[in-house]
Write an enzyme that holds these catalytic residues in place. Sequence first.
Site, PDB file in Angstrom:
ATOM      1  N   CYS A 209       0.813  -1.232   0.000  1.00 47.56           N
ATOM      2  CA  CYS A 209       0.000   0.000   0.000  1.00 47.56           C
ATOM      3  C   CYS A 209       0.835   1.265   0.000  1.00 47.56           C
ATOM      4  O   CYS A 209       0.324   2.341  -0.306  1.00 47.56           O
ATOM      5  CB  CYS A 209      -0.940   0.005   1.191  1.00 47.56           C
ATOM      6  SG  CYS A 209      -1.948  -1.451   1.260  1.00 47.56           S
TER       7      CYS A 209
ATOM      8  N   HIS B 266      -3.660   7.089   3.376  1.00 46.91           N
ATOM      9  CA  HIS B 266      -4.056   5.791   2.815  1.00 46.91           C
ATOM     10  C   HIS B 266      -5.488   5.492   3.243  1.00 46.91           C
ATOM     11  O   HIS B 266      -5.838   5.660   4.421  1.00 46.91           O
ATOM     12  CB  HIS B 266      -3.092   4.722   3.340  1.00 46.91           C
ATOM     13  CG  HIS B 266      -3.403   3.354   2.841  1.00 46.91           C
ATOM     14  ND1 HIS B 266      -3.685   3.083   1.526  1.00 46.91           N
ATOM     15  CD2 HIS B 266      -3.471   2.162   3.485  1.00 46.91           C
ATOM     16  CE1 HIS B 266      -3.907   1.792   1.386  1.00 46.91           C
ATOM     17  NE2 HIS B 266      -3.793   1.209   2.559  1.00 46.91           N
TER      18      HIS B 266
ATOM     19  N   ASN C 104     -10.315  -0.150   0.295  1.00 44.93           N
ATOM     20  CA  ASN C 104      -8.859  -0.040   0.270  1.00 44.93           C
ATOM     21  C   ASN C 104      -8.337  -0.559  -1.068  1.00 44.93           C
ATOM     22  O   ASN C 104      -8.437  -1.746  -1.356  1.00 44.93           O
ATOM     23  CB  ASN C 104      -8.305  -0.866   1.445  1.00 44.93           C
ATOM     24  CG  ASN C 104      -6.801  -0.874   1.509  1.00 44.93           C
ATOM     25  OD1 ASN C 104      -6.120  -0.399   0.603  1.00 44.93           O
ATOM     26  ND2 ASN C 104      -6.275  -1.427   2.587  1.00 44.93           N
TER      27      ASN C 104
HETATM   28  N1  ACO Z   1     -18.797  -8.703   9.421  1.00 48.69           N
HETATM   29  C1  ACO Z   1     -19.220  -9.018  10.656  1.00 48.69           C
HETATM   30  N2  ACO Z   1     -18.384  -9.394  11.644  1.00 48.69           N
HETATM   31  C2  ACO Z   1     -17.073  -9.426  11.369  1.00 48.69           C
HETATM   32  C3  ACO Z   1     -16.574  -9.091  10.099  1.00 48.69           C
HETATM   33  C4  ACO Z   1     -17.485  -8.728   9.110  1.00 48.69           C
HETATM   34  N3  ACO Z   1     -17.101  -8.387   7.866  1.00 48.69           N
HETATM   35  N4  ACO Z   1     -15.236  -9.202  10.139  1.00 48.69           N
HETATM   36  C5  ACO Z   1     -14.905  -9.581  11.373  1.00 48.69           C
HETATM   37  N5  ACO Z   1     -16.014  -9.718  12.119  1.00 48.69           N
HETATM   38  C6  ACO Z   1     -16.128 -10.112  13.502  1.00 48.69           C
HETATM   39  C7  ACO Z   1     -14.922 -10.877  13.963  1.00 48.69           C
HETATM   40  O1  ACO Z   1     -15.046 -12.233  13.627  1.00 48.69           O
HETATM   41  C8  ACO Z   1     -14.978 -10.644  15.454  1.00 48.69           C
HETATM   42  O2  ACO Z   1     -15.905 -11.519  16.006  1.00 48.69           O
HETATM   43  P1  ACO Z   1     -15.583 -12.289  17.371  1.00 48.69           P
HETATM   44  O3  ACO Z   1     -15.394 -11.190  18.400  1.00 48.69           O
HETATM   45  O4  ACO Z   1     -16.797 -13.118  17.584  1.00 48.69           O
HETATM   46  O5  ACO Z   1     -14.337 -13.063  17.107  1.00 48.69           O
HETATM   47  C9  ACO Z   1     -15.549  -9.240  15.569  1.00 48.69           C
HETATM   48  O6  ACO Z   1     -16.156  -8.952  14.314  1.00 48.69           O
HETATM   49  C10 ACO Z   1     -14.542  -8.180  15.898  1.00 48.69           C
HETATM   50  O7  ACO Z   1     -13.422  -8.330  15.051  1.00 48.69           O
HETATM   51  P2  ACO Z   1     -12.174  -7.416  15.234  1.00 48.69           P
HETATM   52  O8  ACO Z   1     -11.067  -7.981  14.431  1.00 48.69           O
HETATM   53  O9  ACO Z   1     -11.979  -7.141  16.677  1.00 48.69           O
HETATM   54  O10 ACO Z   1     -12.685  -6.068  14.558  1.00 48.69           O
HETATM   55  P3  ACO Z   1     -11.906  -4.719  14.465  1.00 48.69           P
HETATM   56  O11 ACO Z   1     -12.648  -3.684  15.191  1.00 48.69           O
HETATM   57  O12 ACO Z   1     -10.447  -4.864  14.749  1.00 48.69           O
HETATM   58  O13 ACO Z   1     -12.042  -4.397  12.902  1.00 48.69           O
HETATM   59  C11 ACO Z   1     -10.802  -4.533  10.868  1.00 48.69           C
HETATM   60  C12 ACO Z   1     -11.505  -5.302  11.963  1.00 48.69           C
HETATM   61  C13 ACO Z   1     -11.806  -3.665  10.167  1.00 48.69           C
HETATM   62  C14 ACO Z   1     -10.149  -5.501   9.905  1.00 48.69           C
HETATM   63  C15 ACO Z   1      -9.731  -3.632  11.527  1.00 48.69           C
HETATM   64  O14 ACO Z   1      -8.938  -4.388  12.419  1.00 48.69           O
HETATM   65  C16 ACO Z   1      -8.822  -2.989  10.514  1.00 48.69           C
HETATM   66  O15 ACO Z   1      -9.228  -2.166   9.725  1.00 48.69           O
HETATM   67  N6  ACO Z   1      -7.520  -3.314  10.580  1.00 48.69           N
HETATM   68  C17 ACO Z   1      -6.550  -2.707   9.719  1.00 48.69           C
HETATM   69  C18 ACO Z   1      -6.610  -3.324   8.409  1.00 48.69           C
HETATM   70  C19 ACO Z   1      -5.908  -2.485   7.437  1.00 48.69           C
HETATM   71  O16 ACO Z   1      -5.920  -1.277   7.498  1.00 48.69           O
HETATM   72  N7  ACO Z   1      -5.300  -3.140   6.533  1.00 48.69           N
HETATM   73  C20 ACO Z   1      -4.742  -2.514   5.478  1.00 48.69           C
HETATM   74  C21 ACO Z   1      -3.429  -1.845   5.769  1.00 48.69           C
HETATM   75  S1  ACO Z   1      -2.335  -2.407   4.658  1.00 48.69           S
HETATM   76  C22 ACO Z   1      -3.168  -2.538   3.251  1.00 48.69           C
HETATM   77  O17 ACO Z   1      -3.805  -1.590   2.864  1.00 48.69           O
HETATM   78  C23 ACO Z   1      -3.144  -3.851   2.520  1.00 48.69           C
END
Ligand code: ACO
Length: 328
Positions: free
Chosen positions: A115, A255, A285
């Site tokens: 990214c 980003h 993204n």
């Molecule tokens: N729909 C419903 N529930 C979901 C989904 C979904 N799409 N995805 C995950 N969940 C659930 C999980 O299973 C979890 O359930 P559990 O508690 O029963 O296990 C719950 O939601 C909470 O999951 P978390 O991982 O705690 O959610 P979080 O608030 O951390 O959000 C996310 C997840 C959106 C992926 C976040 O962590 C994030 O954005 N991380 C950064 C990712 C990123 O920016 N990547 C790119 C950078 S590099 C690049 O661009 C390639």
Amino acid sequence: MSNYGVAIRGTGSHMPEKILTNADLEKFVQTTDEWITTRTGIKQRHIADYATATSDIAIIAARKALTEANMTPLDLDAIIVATVTADMAFPSTACFVQKGLGARNATAFDISAACSGFIYGLSIVKALIENGTYKNVLLIGAETLSKITDWTDRNTCVLFGDGAGAMILSQTNQPTSIVSVYTGADGSYDTLLQLPGGGSRNPATHATIDNKLHCLKMEGKEVFKVAVTKMSDAVNKALDQANLKCDDIALFIPHQANLRIIEAIAKRLNIPVEKVFINLQKYGNMSSATVIVALDEARREGRIKPGDLIEMVAFGGGFTWGAAILRL
Ligand code: ACO
């Protein structure tokens, strides 16, 4: 001391026509519009069809940038493509773009910084134009992340989209438009965000396909934390290099991975929200394409005035990160 400056002559972007909304995702994976919106800010993303490769959308974005620059493909002496979704392992996607444009005078190569690829590209272009190596460069960030997405994994499939952005940069005797660029990396985070299959570590086999190793894998929570720290730090490093302060920047272009990441960075750095450009609700993204597509849109929406300083910042697999300050 640099011999030349860099002029930004044009930008362009292109997203595939097909749109996948959060409501569409609800139909085939266990998720809701409400979850995606509150956790990420994303409402929809553009998705390339099966026959469309990354170079196909990159070429359309490049033509728009060339038109604005009032240049032809034959004026280009270098084409650089930042991507994690190359058409093939080789030839490079830049070579496919060169062929598609008929840019016969251009050398062509890809860079792999996930990214952060477009920011890494700006640092390469800055050096090679300022030292006189290239005169007219086409720099592209382009991705078809839908092709490496596991559409059964709700943790990742709601986050990504496809798109391409392009910039034409030329040698000038005026002061440089790439005021400063800072890049960094830490390979010890490799396992938190990667596409493990298909390379020399895990060559393609029936087993790698069955285990979906050709799809992007991510530990979202861990990525989130490091992304906020490293991007905030990168914003400050690029400002320090240029002897500038946050207040000098007219618009920040971060980003576009997650609204909560952007808000956390803005809060840490005390940046007012109206100074931050956000378009992730429309595109998700798009990895290396996000910052250049956002810059192109910000220009077209009149968010940037001539002479404004803008700062881009990105973070991605590797981990890699970087920030660039441009004078438009
Ligand atoms: N729909 C419903 N529930 C979901 C989904 C979904 N799409 N995805 C995950 N969940 C659930 C999980 O299973 C979890 O359930 P559990 O508690 O029963 O296990 C719950 O939601 C909470 O999951 P978390 O991982 O705690 O959610 P979080 O608030 O951390 O959000 C996310 C997840 C959106 C992926 C976040 O962590 C994030 O954005 N991380 C950064 C990712 C990123 O920016 N990547 C790119 C950078 S590099 C690049 O661009 C390639």
